[in-house]
Enzyme design. Structure first.
Site, PDB file in Angstrom:
ATOM      1  N   TYR A 159     -59.336  -6.921  16.748  1.00 32.94           N
ATOM      2  CA  TYR A 159     -60.718  -6.556  17.040  1.00 32.94           C
ATOM      3  C   TYR A 159     -61.322  -7.684  17.855  1.00 32.94           C
ATOM      4  O   TYR A 159     -61.179  -8.855  17.493  1.00 32.94           O
ATOM      5  CB  TYR A 159     -61.503  -6.361  15.740  1.00 32.94           C
ATOM      6  CG  TYR A 159     -62.975  -6.079  15.934  1.00 32.94           C
ATOM      7  CD1 TYR A 159     -63.400  -4.981  16.691  1.00 32.94           C
ATOM      8  CD2 TYR A 159     -63.954  -6.896  15.368  1.00 32.94           C
ATOM      9  CE1 TYR A 159     -64.747  -4.716  16.866  1.00 32.94           C
ATOM     10  CE2 TYR A 159     -65.307  -6.633  15.535  1.00 32.94           C
ATOM     11  CZ  TYR A 159     -65.696  -5.544  16.282  1.00 32.94           C
ATOM     12  OH  TYR A 159     -67.036  -5.282  16.460  1.00 32.94           O
ATOM     13  N   ASP A 261     -59.012 -15.575  21.124  1.00 30.26           N
ATOM     14  CA  ASP A 261     -60.220 -15.147  20.415  1.00 30.26           C
ATOM     15  C   ASP A 261     -60.209 -15.840  19.059  1.00 30.26           C
ATOM     16  O   ASP A 261     -59.555 -15.404  18.124  1.00 30.26           O
ATOM     17  CB  ASP A 261     -60.226 -13.619  20.272  1.00 30.26           C
ATOM     18  CG  ASP A 261     -61.463 -13.127  19.533  1.00 30.26           C
ATOM     19  OD1 ASP A 261     -62.155 -13.948  18.909  1.00 30.26           O
ATOM     20  OD2 ASP A 261     -61.719 -11.906  19.575  1.00 30.26           O
ATOM     21  N   LYS A 289     -67.898 -17.254  14.539  1.00 29.33           N
ATOM     22  CA  LYS A 289     -68.265 -17.284  13.116  1.00 29.33           C
ATOM     23  C   LYS A 289     -68.170 -18.680  12.491  1.00 29.33           C
ATOM     24  O   LYS A 289     -68.839 -18.946  11.512  1.00 29.33           O
ATOM     25  CB  LYS A 289     -67.390 -16.307  12.344  1.00 29.33           C
ATOM     26  CG  LYS A 289     -67.622 -14.867  12.778  1.00 29.33           C
ATOM     27  CD  LYS A 289     -66.843 -13.877  11.956  1.00 29.33           C
ATOM     28  CE  LYS A 289     -67.072 -12.469  12.485  1.00 29.33           C
ATOM     29  NZ  LYS A 289     -66.568 -11.426  11.620  1.00 29.33           N
TER      30      LYS A 289
END
Ligand code: PLP
Length: 453
Positions: A159, A261, A289
């Site tokens: 994702y 990522d 995050k």
């Protein structure tokens, strides 16, 4: 075993009626009752998600007054647990004394950029934004502009945010997704503009041969390989030994931009992220995050010659809220905290205790299950066979057992995401006592599972 798909309550013996009422009311106004797919009933929060009253440290309290040891951690941002004092104070001070959004730079932005550049050897320059979705979008656009090529390789089961260009083949139905070694692109749903998939090459992860074959076929058209260095969106799957090295070599050879990522792994597996821990230098990286201590902030950075296209205005990265005062104050404080000597060693030690403890619990109960993870990231796979990519997970992982496991743990005050394809996150606020309490709950649930399956 009985694993009804529409349970009437979240967990046996857990009183969550106020969450149920609030969910009913929210559904009249908010589609699906929630503001992100990961909180929806169809993502496992069935029959409704918990509604939160507050969080503190490693604990979260719901609106019915139940307290949980929290391994959901906001799906990752709460790396210090809830309401970390240093970050909270920095944000409060900034808002009270200076403001929020200026549409002009502050000195604090360059201070933050310096901390990121110092932490990550592959990052010469960095741009700041608010979410991982934005940062990935910027990285892929930049890679296309730099290489003057159009295709992006992305991997099934990953994702990278919900933008049109990459929200494909996250968890497709295998029956609609083509052959194992040459998957076809499957949109997350309707509404994607036609033709986007022509610029995507979907591959199985952890398969160096499939990558090499694709690059041999289409290398001249491939702008970037976009990957998580550790697969964190189909449970937790580690790269096979040598896989990332092979990816690095072949992308370098063909002038393809390698984008890591690190939205989840960045600043979590160490100050230098997964790339530091695993010893691979990508061309561009995306962080989110791990860097804001719970506030929305993201970063995209990498090689100076690629970032030069942003520097000279060739590639535009805009954003009213990019590098807003709150985000920068939070991230500056978070990175100072992450630079505390011994912080990652301690985080890893507590996480290792949880991971090995869970593995022992599963083995002692004789369950067909194992634990995969690295540092403060992990997931339990209820599977007999090894899982190295998305299709392995689809074929081998038992989602129904996971659901019973999840509800059993929730009933005993341990919170993590109901989806087997998510992760348990450990924060610096989690203690050995938290781990011991979690393992006691796990022993009880595992014993029950062993009796019923
Ligand atoms: N990339 C990865 C690996 C993610 O896990 C996520 C979110 O979970 C994103 C990108 C998107 O980040 P955001 O939710 O901040 O837009």
């Amino acid at each position: 075993m009985d694993t009804s798909t529409h349970p009437s309550a979240l967990a046996d013996g857990l009183q969550t009626s106020r969450s149920g009422e609030l969910f009913g009311a929210a559904c009249k106004l908010i589609p699906g009752g929630v503001n992100s797919t990961a909180r929806a009933t169809w993502s496992g929060w069935n029959p409704y998600p918990l509604f939160v009253e507050s969080g503190q440290g490693s604990r979260l309290t719901d609106v019915d007054g139940n307290e949980y040891i929290d391994y959901l951690l906001g799906l990752g941002p709460m790396i210090f647990g809830h309401r970390p004092a240093r970050v909270t104070q920095a944000v409060v001070d900034f808002i009270q004394n200076r403001g929020t959004v200026f549409a002009l730079p502050t000195a604090d932005e360059a201070r933050l950029a310096q901390k990121i550049v110092d932490a990550i050897p592959s990052v010469d320059m960095v741009r700041l934004c608010n979410t991982g979705t934005e940062a990935v979008l910027y990285a892929t656009r930049l890679a296309r502009a730099f290489t003057k090529r159009s295709k992006i390789i992305r991997f099934e089961g990953m994702y990278h945010g919900f933008s049109d260009g990459v929200y494909w083949s996250k968890h497709p139905s295998i029956s609609k997704a083509g052959p194992d070694n040459r998957p076809i692109a499957v949109a997350q749903g309707p509404g994607m503009p036609k033709g986007v998939e022509d610029n995507l090459i979907i591959l199985p992860w952890n398969d160096a041969q499939a990558l090499e074959d694709a690059i041999r076929r289409e290398g001249d058209n491939i702008a970037a390989v976009l990957t998580e260095p550790v697969m964190c969106n189909t449970g937790c799957i580690l790269p096979r030994p040598g896989y990332l090295q092979a990816m690095r070599e072949i992308t370098s050879k063909h002038g393809i931009v390698l984008i890591f990522d690190e939205v989840i792994t960045g600043f979590r597996l160490g100050l230098a992220g997964a790339q530091g821990r695993l010893g691979i230098k990508p061309d561009l990286s995306v962080f989110a995050k791990g860097i804001g201590g719970g506030f929305p902030v993201a970063a995209m950075g990498g090689r100076a010659d690629i970032m030069a296209l942003v520097a000279n205005g060739t590639v535009s990265m805009a954003g009213t809220y990019s590098a807003n005062g709150i985000a920068i104050a939070a991230a500056n404080a978070a990175l100072d905290e992450l630079n505390t000597p011994g912080l990652y060693a301690q985080l890893d030690a507590v996480s290792d205790e949880l991971r090995s403890g869970l593995a022992t619990v599963m083995a002692d109960a004789g369950l067909p299950a194992y634990v995969v993870g690295i540092g403060p990231l992990m997931q339990v796979w209820f599977a007999k066979d090894e899982i190295h990519n998305y299709r392995d997970a689809e074929r081998h992982a038992d989602q129904k057992i996971f659901d019973v496991w999840w509800r059993g743990m929730l009933a005993r005050g341990v919170l993590f995401h109901p989806g087997a394809y998510e992760n348990l996150f450990v924060s610096t606020a989690h203690t050995r006592a938290d781990v011991a309490a979690t393992l006691e709950a796990a022993r009880q649930v595992a014993a029950e599972l062993a009796r019923t399956i």
